[in-house]
Design a protein around this motif. Structure first.
Motif, PDB file in Angstrom:
ATOM      1  N   UNK A  57       0.845  -1.191   0.000  1.00 16.01           N
ATOM      2  CA  UNK A  57       0.000   0.000   0.000  1.00 16.01           C
ATOM      3  C   UNK A  57       0.874   1.232   0.000  1.00 16.01           C
ATOM      4  N   UNK A  58       0.590   2.142  -0.899  1.00 15.23           N
ATOM      5  CA  UNK A  58       1.448   3.303  -1.075  1.00 15.23           C
ATOM      6  C   UNK A  58       1.590   4.110   0.214  1.00 15.23           C
ATOM      7  N   UNK A  59       0.482   4.271   0.937  1.00 17.50           N
ATOM      8  CA  UNK A  59       0.535   5.049   2.182  1.00 17.50           C
ATOM      9  C   UNK A  59       1.476   4.422   3.179  1.00 17.50           C
ATOM     10  N   UNK A  60       1.350   3.086   3.313  1.00 14.95           N
ATOM     11  CA  UNK A  60       2.223   2.388   4.261  1.00 14.95           C
ATOM     12  C   UNK A  60       3.668   2.429   3.791  1.00 14.95           C
ATOM     13  N   UNK A  61       3.865   2.327   2.478  1.00 13.44           N
ATOM     14  CA  UNK A  61       5.225   2.407   1.947  1.00 13.44           C
ATOM     15  C   UNK A  61       5.844   3.750   2.336  1.00 13.44           C
ATOM     16  N   UNK A  62       5.056   4.818   2.191  1.00 13.21           N
ATOM     17  CA  UNK A  62       5.578   6.148   2.496  1.00 13.21           C
ATOM     18  C   UNK A  62       5.878   6.288   3.992  1.00 13.21           C
ATOM     19  N   UNK A  63       4.958   5.791   4.842  1.00 13.84           N
ATOM     20  CA  UNK A  63       5.183   5.875   6.288  1.00 13.84           C
ATOM     21  C   UNK A  63       6.425   5.075   6.695  1.00 13.84           C
ATOM     22  N   UNK A  64       6.513   3.839   6.197  1.00 18.42           N
ATOM     23  CA  UNK A  64       7.651   2.987   6.541  1.00 18.42           C
ATOM     24  C   UNK A  64       8.959   3.567   6.022  1.00 18.42           C
ATOM     25  N   UNK A  65       8.930   4.102   4.789  1.00 15.98           N
ATOM     26  CA  UNK A  65      10.149   4.700   4.216  1.00 15.98           C
ATOM     27  C   UNK A  65      10.650   5.806   5.119  1.00 15.98           C
ATOM     28  N   UNK A  66       9.717   6.654   5.565  1.00 17.96           N
ATOM     29  CA  UNK A  66      10.094   7.769   6.412  1.00 17.96           C
ATOM     30  C   UNK A  66      10.701   7.246   7.712  1.00 17.96           C
ATOM     31  N   UNK A  67      10.079   6.194   8.266  1.00 19.44           N
ATOM     32  CA  UNK A  67      10.587   5.600   9.499  1.00 19.44           C
ATOM     33  C   UNK A  67      12.019   5.094   9.306  1.00 19.44           C
ATOM     34  N   UNK A  68      12.245   4.329   8.227  1.00 18.13           N
ATOM     35  CA  UNK A  68      13.589   3.793   7.979  1.00 18.13           C
ATOM     36  C   UNK A  68      14.609   4.906   7.808  1.00 18.13           C
ATOM     37  N   UNK A  69      14.214   5.934   7.079  1.00 21.59           N
ATOM     38  CA  UNK A  69      15.140   7.043   6.841  1.00 21.59           C
ATOM     39  C   UNK A  69      15.496   7.725   8.172  1.00 21.59           C
ATOM     40  N   UNK A  70      14.490   7.941   9.022  1.00 24.87           N
ATOM     41  CA  UNK A  70      14.736   8.605  10.305  1.00 24.87           C
ATOM     42  C   UNK A  70      15.669   7.775  11.183  1.00 24.87           C
ATOM     43  N   UNK A  71      15.386   6.465  11.259  1.00 29.19           N
ATOM     44  CA  UNK A  71      16.223   5.601  12.114  1.00 29.19           C
ATOM     45  C   UNK A  71      17.667   5.585  11.614  1.00 29.19           C
ATOM     46  N   UNK A  72      17.834   5.529  10.285  1.00 29.03           N
ATOM     47  CA  UNK A  72      19.197   5.465   9.762  1.00 29.03           C
ATOM     48  C   UNK A  72      19.966   6.749  10.077  1.00 29.03           C
ATOM     49  N   UNK A  73      19.263   7.869  10.048  1.00 32.53           N
ATOM     50  CA  UNK A  73      19.915   9.138  10.360  1.00 32.53           C
ATOM     51  C   UNK A  73      20.382   9.143  11.819  1.00 32.53           C
ATOM     52  N   UNK A  74      19.497   8.706  12.706  1.00 35.91           N
ATOM     53  CA  UNK A  74      19.854   8.693  14.133  1.00 35.91           C
ATOM     54  C   UNK A  74      21.059   7.775  14.362  1.00 35.91           C
TER      55      UNK A  74
END
Lengths: 270, 274
Positions: B217-234
């Motif tokens: 689901x595109x919405x979930x893909x976008x939410x999860x992508x954002x989550x992964x990006x945030x965690x990797x930055x931290x």
């Protein structure tokens, strides 16, 4: 892609049908693709009345898709005139909608059935507006008509060919257009879906809307259509199936020799 | 453990860098789904490289780096668009030509300026060197990008799925395409600060690639992508602080690890279900 004047994405062009006008009127239309000298379409004249259901047949390369694109406003009209419910083609995006050939769609894109059907409402929404209650009702109803409510949340890539075609037809129903164009809707579609499609087309026409279906499959015509347009760069026949699908016309369009005795081929007279 | 986490937070430079990183991650995560599913990974990479001359020229002229980068990105998008509309080339050909030319120009200019060392953080990112002004600029761009994606979500959706339908309802897929490219370009520019020109692509592509293995689901893909990006930055931040590791490389490797984990998981799931 931008050779067509783009206008009125949204509400501002919702012209009501003009009284007494034809659903579709094509006058002296000709079309040549850029870079080629051979015209794809020549001297096309036709008229479809509100409530009519018409088949557009012809071999591959006869110009069926091009004619539909012109009606839909996807190509610039070079010669002649096209009007839809009394309005110039391209002047109003609300009156006409198309079920495209399946190959023009990116089926792998992660969207759900409901999202795709909702796209049929976009023309009424335009920029910055999200679907409201009325739109959701129209979408639910369209999905119910096409019997796809139970797969509303599935991703379109997971569906069978027949189900995908139902989704596209549901989107066109949600669009609520008065003139519906179906471009080769029968390719890779199961019998149940075909039946449902014809049943829906029938219902739509009884509501006073008009439907133009293109196909190169001549077999289904006798059962479902009382009027056939035979296209091979120009209209070579227009009328009841028996008068149009003469062996001479078929031989001319499909490029094989006419043999004596072919008029007795059973499927032509069925 | 708690002290291990809070210790760096008392330093202003660390907080600024982390803030910038999180903003960039959010913007990249939101764009990532569309970049992956519209098949735009190559152009994302190309844009990241094409902004190099803009950055160097900005430094030579004494203008802010991000402004030079943004100008270069927009010029590249327009140049690619012009070449493609010529119909003589497919888009990836135009991208290839512009991208290589611009990157080479950037390298040449860096060589002229003569301070390659100073500029290495452009190539590889320097997350702990974010100034207050950088942070404000990054915040403005990131919020604008997220806001515009949400505002034009349905137009992005319909032009991605079915161009013909978009055209038929009077919506130009090309206009949406170039509008979206400008968002990608702007995000690339603010991302260079954190991961550098060379590795921006990882933030734009890997998060949604990972998410797409887990949901459709595109919405979930976008939410999860954002989550992964945030965690990797931290994760990139803390390793950079404690182990003096290059932040950009760490961020990319964390993202890649997520991807491999998701890939293994989806394979295993497939095997056990069947």
């Amino acid at each position: 892609m931008l050779n067509v004047p783009l206008l009125c994405y949204g509400k501002n062009c919702d012209h009501p049908p003009k009284a007494e006008s034809a659903a579709l009127e094509v006058k002296d239309v000709g079309f040549t693709y850029g870079g080629t000298s051979e015209p794809v379409l020549q001297d096309i004249n036709l008229r479809i009345n509100p409530g009519e259901k018409v088949a557009l047949v012809g071999p591959n390369g006869a110009g069926k898709s091009t004619l539909m694109k012109l009606i839909l406003g996807l190509e610039k009209i070079q010669k002649g005139q096209i009007s839809i419910y009394g309005h110039h083609a391209n002047a109003c995006r609300h009156r006409v909608a198309m079920v495209p050939q399946k190959s023009t769609v990116d089926w792998s894109f992660p969207v759900s059935v409901r999202q795709v059907v909702t796209m049929g409402r976009y023309v009424h929404l335009g920029w910055f507006r999200n679907p409201g209650k009325k739109d959701r009702e129209a979408v639910d109803q369209a999905m119910e008509t096409m019997e796809i409510s139970h797969i509303a949340d599935k991703q379109v890539g997971e569906l069978s060919g027949g189900q995908q075609q139902r989704v596209m037809l549901a989107r066109t129903l949600a669009h609520n257009a008065d003139l519906m164009l179906l471009d080769e809707p029968l390719n890779h579609v199961d019998i149940a879906t075909q039946e449902l499609m014809f049943h829906t087309i029938e219902k739509v026409c009884r509501m006073g809307k008009s439907v133009l279906v293109s196909t190169h499959d001549l077999g289904i015509l006798t059962v479902h259509f009382s009027r056939v347009l035979f296209l091979d760069k120009t209209i070579i026949g227009d009328g009841p199936v028996k008068d149009v699908l003469t062996p001479q016309n078929i031989a001319r369009a499909y490029g094989f020799e006419f043999h004596k005795g072919m008029e007795h081929e059973s499927w032509l007279n069925g | 453990m708690a002290q291990w986490i809070t210790e760096p937070l008392q330093y202003v430079f660390f907080l600024k860098g982390l803030g910038a990183g999180l903003l960039v991650a959010a913007a990249c995560g939101v764009l990532s789904g569309f970049i992956v599913w519209r098949g735009m990974a190559f152009i994302g990479d190309a844009l990241a490289h094409a902004i190099l001359p803009g950055i160097v020229i900005a430094l030579m002229l004494g203008i802010h780096m991000l402004i030079g980068a943004l100008a270069a990105a927009i010029i590249s998008v327009l140049a690619i668009g012009t070449l493609t509309s010529h119909r003589r080339f497919k888009e990836d050909t135009s991208i290839g030509v512009i991208f290589a030319g611009a990157f080479a120009l950037g390298i040449l200019l860096m060589n002229r300026v003569g301070t390659f060392q100073d500029l290495s953080h452009i190539l590889f990112g320097n997350i702990l060197g974010v100034s207050s002004f950088d942070l404000i600029l990054i915040a403005i761009v990131a919020f604008l990008v997220i806001f515009l994606v949400l505002l034009f979500f349905k137009e992005l959706l319909v032009t991605s799925f079915d161009r013909t339908h978009a055209l038929a309802i009077g919506l130009s897929p090309l206009a949406i395409h170039y509008g979206f490219l400008i968002l990608v370009a702007s995000t690339t520019v603010i991302a260079t600060q954190t991961v550098g020109v060379v590795m921006v692509l990882a933030l734009l592509v890997t998060p949604a690639a990972t998410a797409s293995l887990l949901t459709k689901e595109l919405w979930k893909i976008i939410m999860l992508s954002t989550f992964f990006a945030l965690v990797s930055i931290i994760a990139g931040f803390y390793t950079s602080y404690y182990f003096d590791a290059p932040s950009g490389a760490t961020i990319v490797l964390v993202l890649t690890a997520f991807f491999l984990a998701a890939f293994t998981y989806s394979k295993a799931k497939l095997r056990f279900n069947v």
